[in-house]
Design a protein around this motif. Structure first.
Motif, short mmCIF file in Angstrom:
data_model
loop_
_atom_site.label_atom_id
_atom_site.label_comp_id
_atom_site.label_asym_id
_atom_site.label_seq_id
_atom_site.Cartn_x
_atom_site.Cartn_y
_atom_site.Cartn_z
N LYS A 1 11.93 69.58 20.34
CA LYS A 1 12.86 68.52 20.66
C LYS A 1 13.39 67.92 19.37
O LYS A 1 12.62 67.51 18.50
N LEU A 2 14.70 67.90 19.25
CA LEU A 2 15.35 67.26 18.10
C LEU A 2 16.22 66.13 18.62
O LEU A 2 16.83 66.24 19.69
N TYR A 3 16.29 65.04 17.88
CA TYR A 3 17.05 63.88 18.31
C TYR A 3 18.16 63.58 17.31
O TYR A 3 17.95 63.67 16.10
N LEU A 4 19.32 63.23 17.83
CA LEU A 4 20.46 62.84 17.01
C LEU A 4 20.87 61.44 17.41
O LEU A 4 21.12 61.17 18.59
N SER A 5 20.92 60.55 16.45
CA SER A 5 21.33 59.18 16.71
C SER A 5 22.51 58.85 15.80
O SER A 5 22.38 58.86 14.58
N ALA A 6 23.65 58.59 16.41
CA ALA A 6 24.85 58.26 15.65
C ALA A 6 25.13 56.77 15.80
O ALA A 6 24.98 56.20 16.88
N CYS A 7 25.54 56.13 14.71
CA CYS A 7 25.87 54.71 14.72
C CYS A 7 27.36 54.58 14.39
O CYS A 7 27.82 55.08 13.37
N THR B 1 25.34 52.51 19.16
CA THR B 1 24.57 53.72 18.86
C THR B 1 24.22 54.45 20.15
O THR B 1 24.25 53.86 21.23
N ASP B 2 23.93 55.72 20.02
CA ASP B 2 23.50 56.54 21.14
C ASP B 2 22.53 57.58 20.62
O ASP B 2 22.66 58.06 19.50
N ILE B 3 21.57 57.94 21.44
CA ILE B 3 20.58 58.94 21.06
C ILE B 3 20.74 60.15 21.97
O ILE B 3 20.80 60.00 23.19
N THR B 4 20.83 61.34 21.38
CA THR B 4 20.96 62.58 22.14
C THR B 4 19.78 63.48 21.81
O THR B 4 19.39 63.60 20.65
N GLU B 5 19.23 64.10 22.84
CA GLU B 5 18.07 64.99 22.67
C GLU B 5 18.53 66.43 22.79
O GLU B 5 19.24 66.80 23.71
N GLU C 1 34.63 54.60 13.23
CA GLU C 1 34.04 55.38 12.15
C GLU C 1 32.53 55.52 12.37
O GLU C 1 31.85 54.56 12.74
N ILE C 2 32.02 56.73 12.15
CA ILE C 2 30.58 56.96 12.24
C ILE C 2 29.96 56.49 10.93
O ILE C 2 30.30 56.97 9.84
N ILE C 3 29.03 55.56 11.02
CA ILE C 3 28.43 54.94 9.84
C ILE C 3 27.15 55.68 9.44
O ILE C 3 26.91 55.94 8.28
#
Length: 94
Positions: free
Chosen positions: A78-84, A67-71, A91-93
């Motif tokens: 501030k909005l955060y996107l976390s993709a797993c 996973t990674d968190i992007t601000e 594949e993005i879960i």
């Protein structure tokens, strides 16, 4: 400024000319301030075991996830996107 002159006045101006004139007039572009680190040296970070040991290949689905968190800064918020991602097939879960 070069783009503004082209768009508003329809005048074709070389960017080097604009840069030279700005330098002569003492004008500078506004540059965003760098973000300061919020790390507090007195408080140590939680140490987590390195389970993957840089082996990012999985032999079966759902074996290893990353996973990674992007601000993002949107309209002053501030909005955060976390993709797993599943490391088996990329594949993005979530």
């Amino acid at each position: 400024i070069t783009a503004a002159l082209r768009n508003s006045l329809g005048v074709s101006v070389n960017h080097k000319c604009v840069q030279r004139l700005m330098k002569e007039m003492g004008l500078r572009a506004l540059i965003r301030a760098r973000k300061r680190s919020r790390h507090v040296p007195e408080i140590s970070d939680v140490h987590v075991l390195n389970v993957l040991k840089r082996n990012f290949c999985a032999k079966a689905p759902n074996e290893k996830w990353a996973t990674d968190i992007t601000e993002f800064n949107v309209n002053g918020q501030k909005l955060y996107l976390s993709a797993c991602m599943d490391l088996y097939n990329g594949e993005i879960i979530a």
